[in-house]
Design an enzyme around this catalytic site. Structure first.
Site, mmCIF file in Angstrom:
data_model
loop_
_atom_site.group_PDB
_atom_site.id
_atom_site.type_symbol
_atom_site.label_atom_id
_atom_site.label_comp_id
_atom_site.label_asym_id
_atom_site.label_seq_id
_atom_site.Cartn_x
_atom_site.Cartn_y
_atom_site.Cartn_z
ATOM 1 N N GLY A 154 0.827 -1.192 0.000
ATOM 2 C CA GLY A 154 0.000 0.000 0.000
ATOM 3 C C GLY A 154 0.867 1.249 0.000
ATOM 4 C CB CYS A 155 0.141 4.683 -1.102
ATOM 5 S SG CYS A 155 -1.499 4.903 -0.371
ATOM 6 C CG PHE A 156 -1.055 5.758 3.998
ATOM 7 C CD1 PHE A 156 -0.544 7.050 4.051
ATOM 8 C CD2 PHE A 156 -2.409 5.596 3.761
ATOM 9 C CE1 PHE A 156 -1.371 8.157 3.879
ATOM 10 C CE2 PHE A 156 -3.243 6.702 3.585
ATOM 11 C CZ PHE A 156 -2.721 7.979 3.642
#
Lengths: 352, 352, 352, 352
Positions: A154-156
């Site tokens: 995921g991006c986070f």
């Protein structure tokens, strides 16, 4: 299947932001060519109707999803779909010999019980899931190079883990003190129209969401636990920034050794990432803004030690759709193909 | 129905931006009170679920639309619905004695054939439509004061017409040379989720839309024709600005008398609007930015004459949801009730 | 000096954002009138040259700073100047009988040694400084009502302390675990032109600054220590959001009693602020966005308990120039004058 | 001087936005290398202090401006300075054998009297100025290929002229009816700190400026006159958009032949630009947004004919710092060096 020079690549879920980033990156990649664009609601539309600025370069029409056809035409398949769909397709595609890189959460978890708890989806593909590698090259480069199936982060988690990894790996912090206060541009919410993502609503405003319950939490914790060698819980809070792209994560943790200074940590981080071309450790006293990473696959890290409080603070900046999504997927593929991992990826921002 | 001090007011279509502006303005209005909130898809929801920041002050639940109930409870009804719905409700409400102010396009046109051409909706309420008054107080104050039914102007027509009216009324320009290049924040598109209105799409970008075919064109032309005394065609182009609120219209027209200078026109505009408290003519050489008008019912006008080209250029700035929509509707109601037309309306921006 | 109905007020440092907010608020205040506008570099300019949208309502010219004149004309003086200047003026103004409200840091510290350490400015006005009251009405309402000199809080401390106060006052958290991750619109940087505050630089981007060394840290700590009854250190990190106005503070702390749940804390917060009209505790599960507070004097607080980690997370949203600056100063003055503390202050946002 | 493979290039005025774009483009250019960075106020600073995100790739320190040194080291010099400075340096650099590309207005005008009227600067370099070529390759490719001195176009003229040129060249419009309503991101104002360019001021707002008097007017008119074969006056109005980059120009003109339809003009435009790789004519009914061109050297053109009013409307979108400035300068240099004119320039946006 390939023509020697160019590996044929398919993208399933082409109409979203992950899809269009992949399409765009492929245009500049010397060894990849777009062989298939697939979608569900968008099937039948020409890609350039959705993204007219690419008109002159992308001629494909989005096709209905047909796994046989995909496997026939493609050596590599990117799945860029809502959670819970990739796990119904990847097993077949793998069985037919494709390499699969999934941009959803489906193959990020080594323990599917965790996935089920946080995503509420039952799964029957444990065997396949076990073969998946978490696609964060800075940590798992070797395993990625051997993998057929990648669960792209995921991006986070990408922004958070690149900040936390050297600290946890070297045992420099008290793990349970780790707090990740993360901020993202609104493209992180995808291209589906949602009221709260309208410019009229989110523009000129700032807010938190998913407090104490965001699904990227267990993903961050899984890798932190792996690095720490024991189970770690991390406090994670995402926020919405009134801008289209970019993530900045502000990471706090208490140092085990209060005598450490900023320069010590800069040395450790620099060593940790010495073979990672996409991570840039900033000079002492310099901290990134998200725009520096915009449209690139870079992660910028800036470090501070607060001698008063005994905490380290790491600021991590990425482009959520590049290093946080499509760019990192291509980076993984480069590694799987034994190419230079920077191949075909955008390098440096055009500032401002 | 009223309690003497406070006139009971209903809002149909409460969940959209027009609705929430009206609700908010009512809170500060000394002679109005909210008696009914109606909606279709939002019926049953409490208003404060949609707009939690108003929680402490608005206790109403959105009710299903029931014209009998509305007329029973309300002296005045604001209709804030998609085009084509007000015309099915207003006749009944009027018959039951309510004053009706419609924020849609349904009652803006004196010639329903024009409405049908541009909006594609057949109508059977000609009789009622004939009684409607175009709710631009600076032009039609007297007729508004006598009206039971107001067709509130569109946001772009408001900004455009306040710039053009003195020029056309005094015969200062060649009407067919009039070009309105207008720019709006994205709240003008309403609260429905549309992909092109996402912050991720519209943020950090600027575009035109509806070129040569926007539905506000015939509305502008109708009033311009009325002012000029003969049929006038106006070139109108709207644009989308990456900001939530505000309209700036840049209006061009060729002067009949090339000897006119800026100060002449400032004098004429000042005289034209001397009884219009919501129109501010800016000093010579000063031009507005939209933020000056933000959250107020004001229209700021700045003027220039280009002696080289013989054109006048008028810059007009309003808040699209205030003077361009809900604020102007309240201004009309103030006039209908024979109150000061500034009553209860926000006066000056909090800059920056 | 006053005319009975209206107290004459002076503003020194009128051209900045603090100044223009004060001027704007005074227009709506029923018992205050603007009697003097003073400035240094802006002296001689008419205020409406700087802020033309106020033209019709503000006729004053900015005058050179002359303390005798000010004291002659004004009962109350707001000082809105760079740090280190108020302390050269306040003693004289007080001696001449004025009430003084300082928007800079000069009178925020009970211990001038702390001020000197963080601001690098030597002071000789200890006696006067001792009489100053920290202008956070929700904590020091009684002392403010008796004061002649107010040190108005910084914008970040306001948002942070309103989130932390009930927790510290009731001994609910381990003080040294408190982390404030705060985000502000760029107007917090003032109106002076700085490259990093240009829209071209800060637009479409997000960054941290002043990490582990921002001057609002000791201010937050001073009040936290006062509440906790012993010295407390707080981790404070400010960030720059690409928007003009608004602050959101995300506050983390470890609960002493891990059995507390969200509803317990909501009850405690509601009780703590029951007499504070400007603090709104949001319903369970609702968290604010900054725009809800924009152009108002409100502080919105949303709470969460993370049972997994044992932490409380408080989200606090204010307008940095209102509750974070000028609005709060007027709130203090209302209390000093024994008026309702909401008098003349903007109440609710016009959303979106 | 060159090493065969790489031509050494100097940039004078390196610290501004033109400078940093040039530096960034050079990194990707296969035949150019950065040999000198010069500046005045920034001399002595390392470039990476100003732009830390480029740290790892740019090692140069900004040097004081010394024409002898520059000419010694560089075959090509870009001047990116305030107006009135290039004309004091270019003659010397040319005499020493350098090719010079000036990004200021100094060498854009064939008639220095026009320059003097609009820029207020006296000049003594007529002889040199006569040899300068206006660097708009789509119109003057042949002359550019022979030139030693290029006056690179302004950002607004680039967007405007690419929209107007086919119309004027083919005599399709009445020239004096041409109106250019142009909108720019704020980076067009440069990197100097100005109050009106602060995010706090320009953010969330929209305004016009330089109405009837902007200096890009005579530049547009000069080329329009050249194309029309007689003197042409154009109405030009620039506006400020709350975003860092991008220009959209909305161009209006009355068609000589009212029978022309959209498809006719699309055919004409397509033919006109058939050898111009950086101009993209959009399909019928498609109009650009600025973000499509962002960080690329492209100009997107969309066309409409309004049969009602007899006008053509052209929408032109560019990146003001790329096609509008530094990118176009490199495009010119590519042509001067007889390279492919797309060499080393960014091709397609990463949307959104």
């Amino acid at each position: 299947m390939g023509d020697g020079a160019h590996i044929p690549v398919g993208i399933v879920g082409a109409s979203g932001y992950g899809g269009v980033q992949l399409v765009r990156i492929l245009m500049d990649h010397p060894h990849l060519k777009l062989a298939y664009l697939g979608g569900d609601s968008s099937a039948g539309q020409s890609f350039s109707d959705l993204y007219p600025h690419l008109d002159s370069r992308v001629e494909q029409v989005i096709e209905p999803i047909d796994l046989d056809k995909i496997a026939e035409r493609c050596e590599v398949v990117f799945l860029s779909l809502p959670n819970g769909l990739a796990c119904t397709m990847a097993p077949t595609l793998l069985a037919k010999g494709c390499k699969v890189l999934d941009l959803s959460a489906d193959y990020r978890f080594s323990d599917l019980a965790v996935y089920k708890t946080w995503y509420g989806i039952d799964r029957t593909d444990e065997k396949v899931a076990e073969t998946a590698v978490y696609g964060l090259p800075e940590l798992y480069r070797d395993r990625i190079s051997q993998a057929q199936l990648i669960g792209c982060p995921g991006c986070f988690p990408t922004a958070s883990l690149l900040a936390l990894s050297p600290l946890l790996k070297q045992g420099l912090i008290v793990p349970e003190t780790a707090i990740v206060d993360a901020k993202s541009g609104t493209s992180g919410g995808g291209r589906q129209a949602k009221t709260n993502m309208l410019l009229a609503e989110a523009g000129g405003s700032f807010s938190a969401y998913g407090i104490a319950r965001h699904r990227h939490t267990p993903e961050i914790e899984q890798i932190c636990s792996d690095l720490a060698g024991h189970e770690v819980m991390v406090q994670f809070t995402p926020h919405l920034v009134p801008m289209p792209r970019g993530i900045l994560a502000t990471v706090y943790a208490t140092l085990r050794d209060p005598g450490l200074v900023r320069e010590d940590l800069l040395t450790i981080f620099t060593a940790f990432y010495r073979n990672s071309p996409w991570v840039k450790i900033l000079p002492s006293g310099v901290f990134p803004q998200t725009k520096w990473a915009c449209h690139t696959n870079l992660c910028y890290l800036g470090l501070e030690v607060d001698a008063r409080t005994g905490r380290v603070i790491v600021i991590s900046a990425i482009d959520n759709l590049m290093k946080g999504q499509a760019g990192q997927a291509i980076q993984c593929l480069n590694i799987m193909m034994d190419w230079d991992e920077t191949l075909g990826l955008p390098q440096l921002a055009f500032y401002p």
